[in-house]
Design a protein around this motif. Structure first.
Motif, short mmCIF file in Angstrom:
data_model
loop_
_atom_site.label_atom_id
_atom_site.label_comp_id
_atom_site.label_asym_id
_atom_site.label_seq_id
_atom_site.Cartn_x
_atom_site.Cartn_y
_atom_site.Cartn_z
N THR A 97 0.77 -1.09 0.39
CA THR A 97 0.31 0.01 0.12
C THR A 97 0.70 1.31 0.02
O THR A 97 0.74 2.17 -1.15
N ARG A 98 2.49 1.50 0.84
CA ARG A 98 3.03 2.40 0.57
C ARG A 98 3.01 2.00 -0.79
O ARG A 98 3.32 3.36 -1.33
N GLU A 99 3.74 1.59 -1.21
CA GLU A 99 4.50 1.68 -3.07
C GLU A 99 3.31 2.55 -3.77
O GLU A 99 3.70 3.20 -4.35
N PHE A 150 1.02 7.01 -7.08
CA PHE A 150 -0.18 8.02 -7.40
C PHE A 150 0.99 9.29 -6.94
O PHE A 150 0.57 10.27 -7.81
N ARG A 151 1.64 9.54 -6.32
CA ARG A 151 1.80 10.77 -5.53
C ARG A 151 2.85 11.69 -7.22
O ARG A 151 3.01 12.24 -7.58
N GLU A 152 4.03 9.85 -7.58
CA GLU A 152 4.42 10.60 -8.56
C GLU A 152 4.14 10.69 -9.61
O GLU A 152 4.13 11.28 -10.85
N ALA A 153 2.79 9.99 -9.87
CA ALA A 153 1.99 9.89 -11.42
C ALA A 153 1.17 10.98 -10.89
O ALA A 153 0.89 12.49 -12.03
N PHE A 154 1.03 12.46 -9.58
CA PHE A 154 -0.32 12.85 -9.62
C PHE A 154 0.29 14.40 -9.46
O PHE A 154 -0.34 15.31 -9.19
N LEU A 174 -0.96 12.06 -17.34
CA LEU A 174 -2.29 11.74 -16.50
C LEU A 174 -2.70 12.82 -15.55
O LEU A 174 -3.29 13.65 -15.28
N ARG A 175 -1.35 13.74 -14.87
CA ARG A 175 -1.22 14.45 -14.44
C ARG A 175 -1.82 15.88 -15.15
O ARG A 175 -2.34 16.65 -14.08
N ALA A 176 -1.22 16.54 -16.25
CA ALA A 176 -2.05 16.81 -17.49
C ALA A 176 -3.31 17.69 -16.88
O ALA A 176 -4.01 18.10 -17.11
N ILE A 236 -6.94 11.82 -3.82
CA ILE A 236 -6.97 13.56 -3.48
C ILE A 236 -5.89 14.23 -4.15
O ILE A 236 -5.19 14.35 -3.84
N LEU A 237 -6.72 15.45 -4.81
CA LEU A 237 -5.12 16.32 -5.17
C LEU A 237 -5.83 17.54 -4.35
O LEU A 237 -4.94 18.51 -4.39
N ARG A 238 -6.85 18.09 -3.21
CA ARG A 238 -6.85 18.82 -2.39
C ARG A 238 -6.86 18.23 -1.34
O ARG A 238 -7.38 17.80 -0.85
N PRO A 239 -5.70 18.56 -0.91
CA PRO A 239 -5.25 17.82 0.83
C PRO A 239 -6.64 18.28 1.48
O PRO A 239 -6.33 17.58 2.63
N GLU A 240 -7.35 19.38 1.81
CA GLU A 240 -7.99 20.01 2.63
C GLU A 240 -9.54 18.28 3.07
O GLU A 240 -10.22 18.47 3.56
#
Lengths: 321, 321, 321, 321
Positions: A21-23, A28-32, A168-170, A197-201
């Motif tokens: 799950t960590r991986e 996802f952090r790398e991609a987005f 993906l990010r674009a 989730i791309l908006r941390p709040e």
């Protein structure tokens, strides 16, 4: 599949506190982008419902195309589980446009109406059509300008990105998407989708809503590993490029014989048959009917569709003319 | 009002086990037929939600016009409280027709879709238009033929019956309506609506759903007495006839100057102004805007509207030409 | 795992219209009787919520032990998704008894109260305790005598049957259970549970509620294959016998040193430590605390727990005395 | 009643934009402090559900006594409409204490559990017992210290304040209550309760939740006027003092003959009869049974109970010894 088998070694702590799950989260952090948090889900309805739930208060509604999967193909899960109203807009091609959003905003502040809170788009749409990065950004702007969020049902985001030739990010983070359902199953996974989730709040509620939404896998490594496998080494891209290519091959093969209801911009083709041809085809193939009165059918290619599969279908279709 | 004061004598058993409530139940049976059971409610949303709840399973939807009050003016109560999906149909005049219903039935039996279970119509519609008894019956037939129920939001049923020159029963029980919201408040009551069940098999759940829907008055005699007063001595009819007459007087007064968006068939008039006239009128009168892009406004008369009220408004409207 | 890999051949129709799902359905019929219908789900919460949903009207409640998983460990999914009230009963050992049920029935027919509709028991309970077939039957009788249904959360039904030396059917179908959640994940599957309906009249809603409950796998063969593998060749039984044996080995190993909060009747052991021992153990092992004020911990063995695992833990526990 | 009749003059803007509603709002500000906002509701369940809804996220629960009205007497409205879980605590006298709250907080942060978000108390309790201002404040402190809100179901707050000899404000605003249901109906109104918000940040959602909760009166002046009448000239206090005095008169009259289950601290008396006496009394009077196994009955006095009413009942009760 290989990823699942590889994850089946030894014991792991349940409910996601494991290295697979960590991986996945890292992938996802790398991609987005760095702010992206990702949660493995069992299916797309689950990702959509949990993701929308992050943004909705009890009296809020979701602006979406009438053709949206959340409106027409999730058996009322949004209404049942979230108690929300879908504020649907008729579109010609499944694509929501800023003016559609603006047309719903008169309700803001009026207690007699569900309050528009989220704009939800499908990328690609149920019609197979694609939002460009600019089109997504325009929707994000109008949403944010009025205090709304932008949600993307990305069950086929991979196909969109492959077709657009973009990352993906674009098409998401950089275009103002706040919450994303990232589709894995339609792109080769056994059963794995991600809420991104791309908006941390909006993040803190996710664990609770996933559990309440019955999407928490106790042996999460087996779900997470599928998603990681798709994101690593651009497997998602190869699968999507292939599926899209097969759709174009199909469209090209019947060009001039059967017109198409929508342009081919991903892995779906919508030929307009005649009633007779449709009936005849039903005796040979299993497919879904998009709109019976106009004899439009829906053909979807996938990561493992072969050119031979397509060519057989083309032959069938041509023979019906 | 007189009825409420009259009910304020001595003590009464709470929650409806009193003689005022018995009288109300008798009055509804007399008006709607022997099988009719009636439950006093606080308001129309309450009556609609509880009434629909009698018919819906967890995965069911309600076919209604997009303009229906339950869709557009109840703040998402149906979705929140019932968890149902409203299967909305665009109409020109607020009236649902059998072909609209048939168009929604393809979903029957398909687990991916909310299951159509109820056809809900508003009598009169939010556009002020009227269903004839035959039109109601045609909807009842198509509904029943496919295992659906017919629900009527009769917030202004009195106006409809007055306009049609028919009995309450002719437009409901005799036309195949299964569950009715009977409006009292718009017809002169302080705060009183009734859920009227015309299909006895749906009755047993009513007490429970009313309580759960927060519509159970502990001092029910004061609500029941209002409804009885309306039904007795045809007070409902006199009030509605008057309100309708005032609407026609208004429409006649502006005829030839301002066209109407919908025909006047009850107590509502929808003049099509110009943007300039609309803005000017806002400085003189309080009214609601029906559709701003086309400058349509909505004027509703009531049991206590006077000819002078109407004439003043006509003068205002004519001066804006 | 082998079953999943084996199912990964060629294409299959989505959503369960495939031969793996047919095999699974056959396997459940063989195990639970001819009337049994089975639906693959992703997890236990999903199976419980969908299963309870089959039986509940909008104003109904579920009688269960306060310790029940549906009450304490599903993040309020039953309340959120079903809108139901759980009518909880305090028990000493997690086991509901007929008198508990009877004590809740005064509410029947009273509109001010949620209506008891389902008796839900966990087999084995969250305390690891076992209902005998007679005890289940006694609950079924009292439930049915008052128009209620009997639901079993059988997340660990396999452990119960293995311990009782009885068939799956003897503890369920033959004992009057109407709806069952059959646990696969805790018994060796990756992610697979089944809703098993033993009362055919409840079956028709299942497809719709599963889809709406976000538990419908598009590639269902991979879920179904896991369940079939467990049911075939008594794999469920071997796995459960092993897990139970490991629990007994653990209990025996610490007997005389640490008393147990509940008798060992399945694969869970609840030693009563001292506060000091508990704190010390936390530095060495990962485990869950059952009741902190009394220093009770919860140790659960599984299909792949080894005797060495157990012996290491015994050594640890003995050293803390 | 006089207030309602007085409000029946001329026309008024619907939905609360009228002077009677303004007066009501002023009256609540005067009674509860400048920050208090008040919303008229039809009944107590409505006020409770809407008020709790202001504070709850989708995955939140409400800590309350098992005897609380919201748990036992609102037909599951909180679960159905809010989708919340009530985290109930058994109490001897209906009063929640700080340790009860603390005992529920272990769930905080754990995704498997509903998150405690609100502490809800009834003033007076369903047992007729009273929280002192200090007791309320102690609950407010523990709630706020852990990020929870304090809700008061004040259906009989008037009785509490009258008995305590304190102002309404001392028992609510000054004691840390965040949201209050203020009871009017039990204190003399026909059908009027108020949601009073004492923490301004919770105010913005109120209009929307009231409408969605089917508690918005179109002719609001008639509801508002009742509440204003109670608050003006201390009518609430006179009514409550009288009701309480009647309860004490009743308790004194049967002292030494029938013991009481709870001390009399408001307008309710709970004599412990014998089974024979209870059965005999049922032939003479209509009353509610509190706990049949121990023959406890519940007698509630009201603003219009006369000394003669009480004395007749005393005579009846004494004759049963």
């Amino acid at each position: 599949m290989a990823a699942i088998v590889a994850a089946n070694v030894g014991d792991a702590v349940a409910y996601g506190a494991d290295r697979w799950t960590r991986e996945m989260e890292d992938a996802f952090r790398e991609a987005f982008g760095e702010q992206a948090t990702a949660y493995a889900m069992f299916n797309g309805s689950g990702a959509n419902v949990v993701g929308l739930g992050l943004m909705l208060r009890a009296f809020d509604g979701v602006i979406c195309a009438a053709s949206a999967h959340i409106n027409g193909h999730e058996a009322g899960a949004a209404e049942r589980v979230l108690g929300t109203k879908l504020l649907t807009v008729e579109t010609d091609d499944g694509k929501l446009r800023p003016e559609h959003v603006l047309g719903q905003l008169e309700a803001l502040g009026n207690e007699h109406h569900s309050q528009p809170r989220v704009v939800s788009i499908s990328q690609v749409t149920e019609c197979g059509t694609l939002y460009t990065a600019d089109e997504v950004a325009a929707l994000g702007e109008v949403a944010h300008a009025h205090g709304l969020y932008l949600h993307m049902d990305g069950a086929r985001l991979a196909n969109a990105a492959a077709e657009a030739g973009s990352s993906l990010r674009a098409l998401t983070t950089d275009a103002g998407v706040d919450v994303l359902s990232f589709g894995g199953t339609k792109n080769g996974a056994l059963a794995a989708e991600a809420l991104v989730i791309l908006r941390p709040e909006l993040d803190p509620a996710a664990l609770f809503l996933r559990k309440q939404g019955m999407q928490l896998a106790s042996k999460m490594r087996f779900v997470a590993a599928q998603l990681t496998a798709l994101l690593q080494n651009d497997l998602w891209h190869r699968n999507a490029v292939h599926a899209n290519a097969m759709a174009h091959r199909l469209a090209d093969g019947i060009a001039g014989v059967w017109p198409l209801r929508y342009p081919v911009q991903s892995n779906a083709v919508f030929p307009i048959l005649t009633e007779k041809a449709l009936t005849e085809l039903q005796t040979r193939q299993l497919f879904s009917i998009w709109h019976r009165p106009t004899s439009v059918i829906r053909l979807v290619t996938s990561f493992d569709t072969t050119p031979d599969d397509v060519d057989t279908l083309i032959t069938d279709l041509l023979s019906l003319r």
